[in-house]
Write a protein that holds these residues in place. Structure first.
Motif, PDB file in Angstrom:
ATOM      1  N   PHE A  18       0.869  -1.162   0.000  1.00 27.70           N
ATOM      2  CA  PHE A  18       0.000   0.000   0.000  1.00 27.70           C
ATOM      3  C   PHE A  18       0.913   1.221   0.000  1.00 27.70           C
ATOM      4  O   PHE A  18       1.575   1.500   0.993  1.00 27.70           O
ATOM      5  CB  PHE A  18      -0.892  -0.016   1.251  1.00 27.70           C
ATOM      6  CG  PHE A  18      -1.961   1.044   1.261  1.00 27.70           C
ATOM      7  CD1 PHE A  18      -3.179   0.817   0.641  1.00 27.70           C
ATOM      8  CD2 PHE A  18      -1.756   2.264   1.888  1.00 27.70           C
ATOM      9  CE1 PHE A  18      -4.180   1.785   0.661  1.00 27.70           C
ATOM     10  CE2 PHE A  18      -2.727   3.232   1.909  1.00 27.70           C
ATOM     11  CZ  PHE A  18      -3.956   2.998   1.290  1.00 27.70           C
ATOM     12  N   GLU A  19       0.992   1.925  -1.123  1.00 27.07           N
ATOM     13  CA  GLU A  19       1.938   3.043  -1.217  1.00 27.07           C
ATOM     14  C   GLU A  19       1.397   4.138  -2.138  1.00 27.07           C
ATOM     15  O   GLU A  19       0.592   3.882  -3.035  1.00 27.07           O
ATOM     16  CB  GLU A  19       3.285   2.565  -1.749  1.00 27.07           C
ATOM     17  CG  GLU A  19       3.238   2.002  -3.152  1.00 27.07           C
ATOM     18  CD  GLU A  19       4.575   1.434  -3.596  1.00 27.07           C
ATOM     19  OE1 GLU A  19       4.924   1.627  -4.764  1.00 27.07           O
ATOM     20  OE2 GLU A  19       5.258   0.797  -2.771  1.00 27.07           O
ATOM     21  N   ARG A  20       1.842   5.323  -1.869  1.00 25.24           N
ATOM     22  CA  ARG A  20       1.446   6.443  -2.714  1.00 25.24           C
ATOM     23  C   ARG A  20       2.084   6.328  -4.092  1.00 25.24           C
ATOM     24  O   ARG A  20       3.215   5.878  -4.240  1.00 25.24           O
ATOM     25  CB  ARG A  20       1.853   7.767  -2.063  1.00 25.24           C
ATOM     26  CG  ARG A  20       0.997   8.110  -0.838  1.00 25.24           C
ATOM     27  CD  ARG A  20       1.252   9.515  -0.346  1.00 25.24           C
ATOM     28  NE  ARG A  20       0.331   9.870   0.714  1.00 25.24           N
ATOM     29  CZ  ARG A  20       0.278  11.072   1.270  1.00 25.24           C
ATOM     30  NH1 ARG A  20       1.110  12.012   0.876  1.00 25.24           N
ATOM     31  NH2 ARG A  20      -0.605  11.332   2.218  1.00 25.24           N
ATOM     32  N   LEU A  21       1.323   6.767  -5.082  1.00 26.82           N
ATOM     33  CA  LEU A  21       1.818   6.740  -6.452  1.00 26.82           C
ATOM     34  C   LEU A  21       2.722   7.935  -6.717  1.00 26.82           C
ATOM     35  O   LEU A  21       2.504   9.027  -6.195  1.00 26.82           O
ATOM     36  CB  LEU A  21       0.646   6.758  -7.443  1.00 26.82           C
ATOM     37  CG  LEU A  21      -0.187   5.485  -7.533  1.00 26.82           C
ATOM     38  CD1 LEU A  21      -1.392   5.719  -8.427  1.00 26.82           C
ATOM     39  CD2 LEU A  21       0.652   4.333  -8.084  1.00 26.82           C
ATOM     40  N   HIS A  22       3.696   7.718  -7.535  1.00 29.86           N
ATOM     41  CA  HIS A  22       4.594   8.783  -7.984  1.00 29.86           C
ATOM     42  C   HIS A  22       4.263   9.107  -9.434  1.00 29.86           C
ATOM     43  O   HIS A  22       4.156   8.214 -10.264  1.00 29.86           O
ATOM     44  CB  HIS A  22       6.054   8.339  -7.870  1.00 29.86           C
ATOM     45  CG  HIS A  22       7.030   9.284  -8.492  1.00 29.86           C
ATOM     46  ND1 HIS A  22       7.469  10.414  -7.851  1.00 29.86           N
ATOM     47  CD2 HIS A  22       7.617   9.279  -9.719  1.00 29.86           C
ATOM     48  CE1 HIS A  22       8.306  11.061  -8.639  1.00 29.86           C
ATOM     49  NE2 HIS A  22       8.412  10.398  -9.768  1.00 29.86           N
ATOM     50  N   THR A  23       4.086  10.388  -9.720  1.00 27.11           N
ATOM     51  CA  THR A  23       3.849  10.835 -11.085  1.00 27.11           C
ATOM     52  C   THR A  23       5.142  11.400 -11.639  1.00 27.11           C
ATOM     53  O   THR A  23       5.802  12.199 -10.981  1.00 27.11           O
ATOM     54  CB  THR A  23       2.754  11.927 -11.128  1.00 27.11           C
ATOM     55  OG1 THR A  23       1.565  11.403 -10.554  1.00 27.11           O
ATOM     56  CG2 THR A  23       2.466  12.364 -12.553  1.00 27.11           C
ATOM     57  N   SER A  24       5.535  11.006 -12.830  1.00 35.27           N
ATOM     58  CA  SER A  24       6.769  11.516 -13.410  1.00 35.27           C
ATOM     59  C   SER A  24       6.635  13.007 -13.694  1.00 35.27           C
ATOM     60  O   SER A  24       5.531  13.548 -13.843  1.00 35.27           O
ATOM     61  CB  SER A  24       7.101  10.772 -14.704  1.00 35.27           C
ATOM     62  OG  SER A  24       6.202  11.138 -15.737  1.00 35.27           O
ATOM     63  N   LEU A  25       7.769  13.677 -13.781  1.00 32.28           N
ATOM     64  CA  LEU A  25       7.756  15.097 -14.110  1.00 32.28           C
ATOM     65  C   LEU A  25       7.148  15.307 -15.495  1.00 32.28           C
ATOM     66  O   LEU A  25       6.438  16.293 -15.726  1.00 32.28           O
ATOM     67  CB  LEU A  25       9.175  15.667 -14.058  1.00 32.28           C
ATOM     68  CG  LEU A  25       9.297  17.156 -14.328  1.00 32.28           C
ATOM     69  CD1 LEU A  25       8.520  17.969 -13.297  1.00 32.28           C
ATOM     70  CD2 LEU A  25      10.770  17.578 -14.331  1.00 32.28           C
ATOM     71  N   GLU A  26       7.405  14.384 -16.409  1.00 31.99           N
ATOM     72  CA  GLU A  26       6.818  14.486 -17.746  1.00 31.99           C
ATOM     73  C   GLU A  26       5.292  14.471 -17.674  1.00 31.99           C
ATOM     74  O   GLU A  26       4.616  15.293 -18.308  1.00 31.99           O
ATOM     75  CB  GLU A  26       7.310  13.350 -18.634  1.00 31.99           C
ATOM     76  CG  GLU A  26       6.720  13.363 -20.034  1.00 31.99           C
ATOM     77  CD  GLU A  26       7.199  12.199 -20.869  1.00 31.99           C
ATOM     78  OE1 GLU A  26       7.685  12.445 -21.985  1.00 31.99           O
ATOM     79  OE2 GLU A  26       7.093  11.051 -20.409  1.00 31.99           O
ATOM     80  N   GLU A  27       4.732  13.555 -16.880  1.00 31.34           N
ATOM     81  CA  GLU A  27       3.280  13.484 -16.738  1.00 31.34           C
ATOM     82  C   GLU A  27       2.728  14.755 -16.098  1.00 31.34           C
ATOM     83  O   GLU A  27       1.686  15.281 -16.514  1.00 31.34           O
ATOM     84  CB  GLU A  27       2.901  12.258 -15.901  1.00 31.34           C
ATOM     85  CG  GLU A  27       3.166  10.934 -16.596  1.00 31.34           C
ATOM     86  CD  GLU A  27       3.002   9.749 -15.659  1.00 31.34           C
ATOM     87  OE1 GLU A  27       2.422   8.747 -16.082  1.00 31.34           O
ATOM     88  OE2 GLU A  27       3.456   9.843 -14.497  1.00 31.34           O
ATOM     89  N   THR A  28       3.425  15.251 -15.083  1.00 32.75           N
ATOM     90  CA  THR A  28       2.998  16.484 -14.420  1.00 32.75           C
ATOM     91  C   THR A  28       3.031  17.651 -15.392  1.00 32.75           C
ATOM     92  O   THR A  28       2.088  18.454 -15.467  1.00 32.75           O
ATOM     93  CB  THR A  28       3.908  16.783 -13.217  1.00 32.75           C
ATOM     94  OG1 THR A  28       3.840  15.682 -12.300  1.00 32.75           O
ATOM     95  CG2 THR A  28       3.493  18.052 -12.516  1.00 32.75           C
ATOM     96  N   TYR A  29       4.119  17.759 -16.141  1.00 29.97           N
ATOM     97  CA  TYR A  29       4.286  18.846 -17.110  1.00 29.97           C
ATOM     98  C   TYR A  29       3.188  18.807 -18.176  1.00 29.97           C
ATOM     99  O   TYR A  29       2.565  19.828 -18.497  1.00 29.97           O
ATOM    100  CB  TYR A  29       5.660  18.726 -17.757  1.00 29.97           C
ATOM    101  CG  TYR A  29       5.887  19.613 -18.959  1.00 29.97           C
ATOM    102  CD1 TYR A  29       6.311  20.929 -18.811  1.00 29.97           C
ATOM    103  CD2 TYR A  29       5.680  19.128 -20.244  1.00 29.97           C
ATOM    104  CE1 TYR A  29       6.524  21.738 -19.917  1.00 29.97           C
ATOM    105  CE2 TYR A  29       5.882  19.930 -21.352  1.00 29.97           C
ATOM    106  CZ  TYR A  29       6.309  21.225 -21.187  1.00 29.97           C
ATOM    107  OH  TYR A  29       6.512  22.021 -22.284  1.00 29.97           O
ATOM    108  N   LEU A  30       2.937  17.622 -18.731  1.00 25.37           N
ATOM    109  CA  LEU A  30       1.920  17.498 -19.768  1.00 25.37           C
ATOM    110  C   LEU A  30       0.532  17.815 -19.225  1.00 25.37           C
ATOM    111  O   LEU A  30      -0.290  18.433 -19.907  1.00 25.37           O
ATOM    112  CB  LEU A  30       1.954  16.095 -20.380  1.00 25.37           C
ATOM    113  CG  LEU A  30       3.193  15.765 -21.205  1.00 25.37           C
ATOM    114  CD1 LEU A  30       3.192  14.301 -21.627  1.00 25.37           C
ATOM    115  CD2 LEU A  30       3.281  16.666 -22.445  1.00 25.37           C
ATOM    116  N   ALA A  31       0.264  17.406 -17.981  1.00 21.08           N
ATOM    117  CA  ALA A  31      -1.027  17.716 -17.372  1.00 21.08           C
ATOM    118  C   ALA A  31      -1.186  19.220 -17.164  1.00 21.08           C
ATOM    119  O   ALA A  31      -2.259  19.781 -17.401  1.00 21.08           O
ATOM    120  CB  ALA A  31      -1.163  16.982 -16.049  1.00 21.08           C
ATOM    121  N   LEU A  32      -0.125  19.886 -16.732  1.00 20.57           N
ATOM    122  CA  LEU A  32      -0.183  21.327 -16.506  1.00 20.57           C
ATOM    123  C   LEU A  32      -0.427  22.086 -17.801  1.00 20.57           C
ATOM    124  O   LEU A  32      -1.280  22.976 -17.872  1.00 20.57           O
ATOM    125  CB  LEU A  32       1.124  21.811 -15.873  1.00 20.57           C
ATOM    126  CG  LEU A  32       1.349  21.480 -14.406  1.00 20.57           C
ATOM    127  CD1 LEU A  32       2.803  21.735 -14.022  1.00 20.57           C
ATOM    128  CD2 LEU A  32       0.416  22.312 -13.526  1.00 20.57           C
TER     129      LEU A  32
END
Length: 331
Positions: free
Chosen positions: A305-319
């Motif tokens: 049971f662990e928190r998910l990590h979002t890549s910087l690429e995914e964060t950037y594209l979402a922004l």
């Protein structure tokens, strides 16, 4: 909130910029009727690697050129290493401690790498000439130092450009796409060098489209879109999805019922495999500790049971996608 977003600077207070390698306040630049840089307020702490991100045409290179005095600002203020620029009397003081590459570095192609650096060192004066051999070795160029630059690859010219920056022993390096043209081994070497420079107390401000490398290398980033900063902060904060959880359980069906019946999640993704892995987005205000406790109380076996990590690429594209969606909706 990080130092990149906490700073507040009054028009008459230069002291607030002390401790930062770069500070801008409401920096703006127009080209005709087009706004290239639109009220950018930014603070880059000393001693870090700072990534400056954004799509082509976002205004990154324009802002870098303004910082270096290559373009005048339309309005706003700037500080480099605590020194206000572009105050003509102090610009030379600030830039003497800055090394920069804007776009692809230029050299005398008929001269060798060593000769190019010696020529640059002669212009700089001081101890620059004594550093030529050291910076060649540091950038892995000693074996090719006496070859003409005309025979260098793009990646080698990039490394020679950084070697030239280091001749003046700068406190701040401003690098535009420093990993452009490097092979995987060269990228890894560059990543290590940038971290070493920050560990020495220098600041590296780099613009790059290589988001995976930015994530591995940078401490903080800012995202520029259409001339405006749309996000800034520590990489670890921007890539932490506090509402995302990975649940590995042998009791997938029971876990699904508990999560949905008790309103603990707003989204559950099941990849359909037999390994019992569910990816969750928690409901607003629901703490992961509570979810884990309620699963255990209901008899759900939990292997992971662990928190998910979002890549910087995914964060950037979402922004950037969110910004594009908002602009479309407001038309």
């Amino acid at each position: 909130m990080t130092k990149a977003t906490q700073i507040r600077i009054r028009d008459d207070d230069d002291r607030a910029a002390v401790g930062y390698a770069i500070v801008t306040r409401n920096l703006t630049r127009h080209f005709g009727g087009r706004v290239a840089v639109d009220g950018v307020t930014l603070a880059v702490p000393e001693g870090c690697v700072f990534g400056f991100l954004g799509p082509n045409g976002a205004g990154k290179t324009t802002l870098i050129r303004m910082l270096l005095g290559m373009l005048p600002a339309g309005s706003g203020r700037m500080w480099l290493l605590g020194v206000p620029v572009p105050v003509p009397a102090r610009r030379r003081e600030a830039l003497a401690r800055v090394g920069a590459i804007v776009e692809e570095p230029g050299f005398h192609a008929h001269l060798s790498g060593r000769e190019n650096l010696r020529a640059a060192a002669a212009v700089r004066g001081g101890m620059a000439g004594a550093r030529v051999d050291d910076v060649l070795a540091r950038l892995g160029l000693t074996d090719r130092a006496d070859d003409r630059v005309a025979g260098y690859s793009l990646g080698m010219r990039q490394r020679l450009g950084i070697a030239r920056c280091l001749l003046s022993d700068p406190r701040l390096l401003i690098l535009d796409e420093p990993m452009n043209g490097l092979d995987p081994a060269g990228i890894r070497q560059m990543r290590g060098l940038l971290r070493e420079l920050a560990d020495e107390g220098r600041t590296v401000f780099l613009s790059s489209h290589m988001l995976d490398e930015v994530e591995k290398t940078c401490d903080e980033v800012a995202v520029l879109e259409r001339g405006q900063v749309i996000a800034s902060g520590r990489v670890a904060e921007l890539t932490d999805r506090s509402d995302g959880v990975l649940l590995d359980t042998p009791d997938r069906d029971l876990a699904w019922r508990v999560l949905t019946d008790r309103g603990l999640t707003r989204e559950i993704h099941d990849d359909g495999t037999a390994d019992g892995v569910l990816r969750l987005r928690l409901a607003t205000g629901v703490d992961p500790v509570r979810v884990n406790r309620e699963l255990a109380a209901a008899g759900v076996g939990v292997r992971r049971f662990e928190r998910l990590h979002t890549s910087l690429e995914e964060t950037y594209l979402a922004l950037t996608a969110s910004r594009a969606h908002d602009d479309t909706a407001n038309r």
